[in-house]
Design a protein around this motif. Structure first.
Motif, PDB file in Angstrom:
ATOM      1  N   MET A  34      14.236  29.104   3.653  1.00  0.00           N
ATOM      2  CA  MET A  34      13.164  28.114   3.699  1.00  0.00           C
ATOM      3  C   MET A  34      11.973  28.764   4.372  1.00  0.00           C
ATOM      4  SD  MET A  34      15.262  24.616   4.590  1.00  0.00           S
ATOM      5  CE  MET A  34      14.189  23.511   3.656  1.00  0.00           C
ATOM      6  N   ARG A  71      15.720  25.406  11.389  1.00  0.00           N
ATOM      7  CA  ARG A  71      16.266  24.621  10.289  1.00  0.00           C
ATOM      8  C   ARG A  71      17.525  23.913  10.727  1.00  0.00           C
ATOM      9  NH1 ARG A  71      17.860  28.674   5.463  1.00  0.00           N
ATOM     10  NH2 ARG A  71      19.096  26.903   4.709  1.00  0.00           N
ATOM     11  N   ASN A  73      20.694  22.855   8.840  1.00  0.00           N
ATOM     12  CA  ASN A  73      21.358  23.018   7.547  1.00  0.00           C
ATOM     13  C   ASN A  73      22.050  21.733   7.097  1.00  0.00           C
ATOM     14  OD1 ASN A  73      20.593  25.745   7.243  1.00  0.00           O
ATOM     15  ND2 ASN A  73      22.355  26.425   8.447  1.00  0.00           N
ATOM     16  N   THR A  77      16.799  20.579   6.178  1.00  0.00           N
ATOM     17  CA  THR A  77      15.449  20.381   6.709  1.00  0.00           C
ATOM     18  C   THR A  77      15.014  21.601   7.505  1.00  0.00           C
ATOM     19  OG1 THR A  77      15.745  17.983   6.815  1.00  0.00           O
ATOM     20  CG2 THR A  77      14.028  18.937   8.206  1.00  0.00           C
ATOM     21  N   THR A  78      13.744  21.942   7.365  1.00  0.00           N
ATOM     22  CA  THR A  78      13.160  22.990   8.183  1.00  0.00           C
ATOM     23  C   THR A  78      12.003  22.413   8.978  1.00  0.00           C
ATOM     24  OG1 THR A  78      12.204  25.215   8.203  1.00  0.00           O
ATOM     25  CG2 THR A  78      11.580  23.798   6.378  1.00  0.00           C
ATOM     26  N   CYS A  95       5.727  23.713   2.284  1.00  0.00           N
ATOM     27  CA  CYS A  95       7.117  24.105   2.475  1.00  0.00           C
ATOM     28  C   CYS A  95       7.635  24.719   1.179  1.00  0.00           C
ATOM     29  CB  CYS A  95       7.925  22.859   2.842  1.00  0.00           C
ATOM     30  SG  CYS A  95       9.687  23.131   2.964  1.00  0.00           S
ATOM     31  N   ALA A  97      11.399  26.461  -0.558  1.00  0.00           N
ATOM     32  CA  ALA A  97      12.833  26.685  -0.363  1.00  0.00           C
ATOM     33  C   ALA A  97      13.429  27.359  -1.597  1.00  0.00           C
ATOM     34  CB  ALA A  97      13.553  25.368  -0.100  1.00  0.00           C
TER      35      ALA A  97
END
Length: 121
Positions: A34, A71, A73, A77-78, A95, A97
């Motif tokens: 990410m 992040r 996991n 979400t980061t 963002c 990913a």
């Protein structure tokens, strides 16, 4: 399909802080990496910070020591914690990913819609 939704942007004074969040949802088997990018008016989009699934991070020289990427996991979400913000950090932050949608896929890159960060002098 996968969706990335950013939040946390806004207006802050020189020297202030903000925390951006980016949540991925949809058909996700694994997220390999990410990242956060930013694009200021009239400039190209540039990489700000990256975090891979193992937790290793990489930062642009201009933000090293001020920004922290992390992040969760379990939540896909980061986060980007931005301290000591400067007017030159003003940009739309995106963002990104690299997502495997199922076990045997090579994965592909998804982008969020962007969130505006404005730092006043």
């Amino acid at each position: 399909q996968v969706q990335l939704v950013e939040s946390g942007g806004g207006l802050v004074h020189n020297g202030g802080s903000l925390r951006l969040s980016c949540a991925a949802s949809g058909s996700i088997f694994n997220i390999n990496a990410m990242a956060w990018y930013r694009q200021a008016p009239g400039q190209e989009r540039e990489s700000v910070a990256t975090i891979v699934s193992g937790g290793d991070t990489n930062y642009a020289t201009s933000v090293k020591g001020r920004f922290t990427i992390s992040r969760d996991n379990a939540k896909n979400t980061t986060y980007l914690l931005m301290n000591n913000l400067k007017p030159e950090d003003t940009a739309v932050y995106y963002c990104n990913a690299h997502v495997q949608e199922h076990r045997y896929s090579n994965g592909r890159i998804y982008w969020g819609q962007g969130t505006q960060v404005t730092v006043s002098s």
